[in-house]
Design an enzyme around this catalytic site. Structure first.
Site, short mmCIF file in Angstrom:
data_model
loop_
_atom_site.label_atom_id
_atom_site.label_comp_id
_atom_site.label_asym_id
_atom_site.label_seq_id
_atom_site.Cartn_x
_atom_site.Cartn_y
_atom_site.Cartn_z
N THR A 153 -6.33 14.10 28.24
CA THR A 153 -7.47 13.60 27.46
C THR A 153 -7.74 12.16 27.90
O THR A 153 -8.42 11.93 28.88
CB THR A 153 -7.22 13.70 25.94
OG1 THR A 153 -5.95 13.13 25.64
CG2 THR A 153 -7.26 15.15 25.47
N LYS A 179 1.12 15.79 28.37
CA LYS A 179 -0.01 14.87 28.22
C LYS A 179 0.24 14.04 26.99
O LYS A 179 0.85 14.48 26.02
CB LYS A 179 -1.34 15.62 28.14
CG LYS A 179 -1.54 16.54 26.94
CD LYS A 179 -1.98 15.88 25.66
CE LYS A 179 -3.17 14.97 25.87
NZ LYS A 179 -3.48 14.23 24.58
N THR A 190 5.42 14.00 19.68
CA THR A 190 4.44 12.94 19.96
C THR A 190 3.45 13.22 21.08
O THR A 190 2.88 12.31 21.62
CB THR A 190 5.14 11.59 20.24
OG1 THR A 190 5.95 11.70 21.40
CG2 THR A 190 6.00 11.16 19.08
N GLU A 276 -2.62 4.29 25.99
CA GLU A 276 -4.04 3.92 26.10
C GLU A 276 -4.21 2.42 26.33
O GLU A 276 -3.74 1.60 25.53
CB GLU A 276 -4.79 4.37 24.86
CG GLU A 276 -4.93 5.89 24.81
CD GLU A 276 -5.53 6.41 23.53
OE1 GLU A 276 -6.02 7.56 23.54
OE2 GLU A 276 -5.51 5.70 22.51
N ASN A 402 -10.27 3.59 21.65
CA ASN A 402 -10.25 4.30 20.37
C ASN A 402 -11.46 4.02 19.51
O ASN A 402 -11.81 4.81 18.63
CB ASN A 402 -8.95 3.97 19.63
CG ASN A 402 -7.78 4.71 20.23
OD1 ASN A 402 -7.63 5.90 20.02
ND2 ASN A 402 -6.98 4.00 21.02
N SER A 407 -17.52 9.09 20.73
CA SER A 407 -18.89 8.90 21.24
C SER A 407 -18.92 8.62 22.73
O SER A 407 -19.98 8.57 23.33
CB SER A 407 -19.55 7.73 20.50
OG SER A 407 -18.75 6.57 20.55
#
Length: 407
Positions: A153, A179, A190, A276, A402, A407
């Site tokens: 992702t 992932k 997790t 991230e 995040n 969007s």
């Protein structure tokens, strides 16, 4: 044992495929399938979040109630979480469709989903994707890589690893893909992780090996403090290596556990280092604790500290934040006995001795903290127990990713 270049197709009898089915925007791969030529023993560990996604519920039933498992189907882009009975029925439909095209029972098919919470799966696209995946299944290195890409992702890179060992004179392989980049926090698994092996091992011993190992691997990583609704680690063993079946905690079992631990540790570190927005892997080692449990608590407290993570991003040897995080962990210790080091490929530097600064060189510390992997070591001087946790630095990009996720 030895590390080899491989993914989930490295063990005998496993095939994989990955492709773009149309779930995601932009043409990025979004569906994967892993299939064993023969039935497998299956084990699993799942999220401890009270809010459990539909695939978690389905897979729990397959692992603990089905006679065997033989395939896994994964989609990325939609998590199938908080979707009610319709979401569960989608899992059942995914498994049935995969079973139909593969010629196996529907209750022998594990399913997994990752992505946005709250949306229903586009089952027309999912069904079409399953039909396209089956004929693409292959046992090459590239087939495994395509599957690893398709489960991503916000990950920036696919995560795969494989190891070989010898059990009873037979070469046994354990390999996995996973992932995970955000919504990562210690409390079982997790993320999504799929480990395949050709070892012959009973269901009970396979489950024990997996359940025990997550405590020192996936339960010791954190990116952002959020435990996902979809966390799952699935382990499948098809027995094609031909070793004598492992049915007790003997020497072969211990060697299997050792290889599994190497696979799980590497995958854990790959997730933590690809958090991230992260620029580096942040490892925390606690030494000299009085108990293993306290060592884990201390290591997790530091690796999850937002202030410490921000300092690591800034290559700032702000060791007071580390000592502070140790202090609020809940573990009792004498702060005036603690030693702290920073270590990386650029060297190792002792920055705290007996709770006070060593007068270290800030320039040298910054150099050490500027590498892609950084370790903080804390010696508590209470005993002989230790633990290691993995995380990443905290950057501006974490918020950007995040803030714009849906969007």
């Amino acid at each position: 044992m030895k590390k080899i270049d491989g993914g989930v197709t490295a063990p005998k009898g496993f095939k994989a495929a990955g492709l773009y089915a149309g779930i995601k925007k932009g043409g990025k791969k979004d569906m994967a399938m892993v299939y064993s030529e023969v039935p497998c023993r299956a084990a699993g560990v799942f999220t401890t979040n009270v809010v459990k996604a539909a695939p978690v519920k389905w897979d729990h039933e397959v692992v603990y109630e089905s006679e065997f498992a033989q395939a896994v189907v994964v989609n990325s882009g939609v998590a199938n979480a908080c979707t009610g009975i319709e979401g569960y029925n989608c899992c059942k439909e995914m498994a049935a469709e995969a079973g139909k095209v593969l010629g196996v029972p529907g209750d022998a098919v594990l399913v997994a989903s990752t992505g946005v919470i709250g949306a229903q799966l586009p089952m027309d696209i999912i069904g079409s994707g399953i039909g396209k995946l089956a004929p693409l299944l292959g046992s090459s290195r590239e087939d495994a890589h395509l599957a690893a890409e398709a489960i991503m992702t916000t990950d920036t890179k696919p995560k795969e690893v494989a190891f070989e060992t010898v059990l009873g004179g037979k070469t046994v392989t354990v390999a996995g893909m996973c992932k995970g980049s955000g919504m990562i926090h210690p409390n079982m698994a997790t993320m999504l992780c799929f480990v395949m092996t050709d070892a012959a091992i009973s269901h009970d011993m396979l489950q024990k090996a997996l359940s025990d190992d997550v405590e020192d691997t996936f339960n010791m990583i954190s990116v952002d403090g959020d435990t996902s609704t979809n966390d799952s680690v699935l382990l499948m063993a098809n027995g094609l290596a031909g070793n004598k079946e492992i049915t007790e905690a003997d020497e072969d079992y211990r060697e299997f556990c050792a290889v599994l631990h190497e696979v799980m540790t590497e995958l854990s570190k790959k997730i933590a280092g690809d958090g991230e927005g992260a620029t580096c892997l942040f490892e925390v080692k606690v030494l000299g604790a009085d108990t293993k449990e306290n060592a884990k608590i201390l290591a997790k407290s530091v690796v999850t500290s937002s202030l410490t993570k921000a300092a690591i991003y800034g290559h700032d040897a702000n060791w007071g934040r580390i000592l502070c995080a140790l202090g609020y962990s809940g573990v009792k210790f004498d702060p005036e006995k603690v030693d702290i080091w920073f270590e990386s490929a650029a060297g190792k530097l002792k920055i705290v001795e007996n709770g006070v600064s060593t007068g270290y060189s800030e320039e040298e510390a910054t150099k050490i903290l500027s590498e892609e992997a950084v370790t903080a070591i804390a010696d508590m001087k209470m005993g002989s127990a230790g633990a290691t946790a993995w995380g990443c630095d905290l950057t501006y990009d974490y918020v950007k990713i995040n803030a714009d996720y849906r969007s």
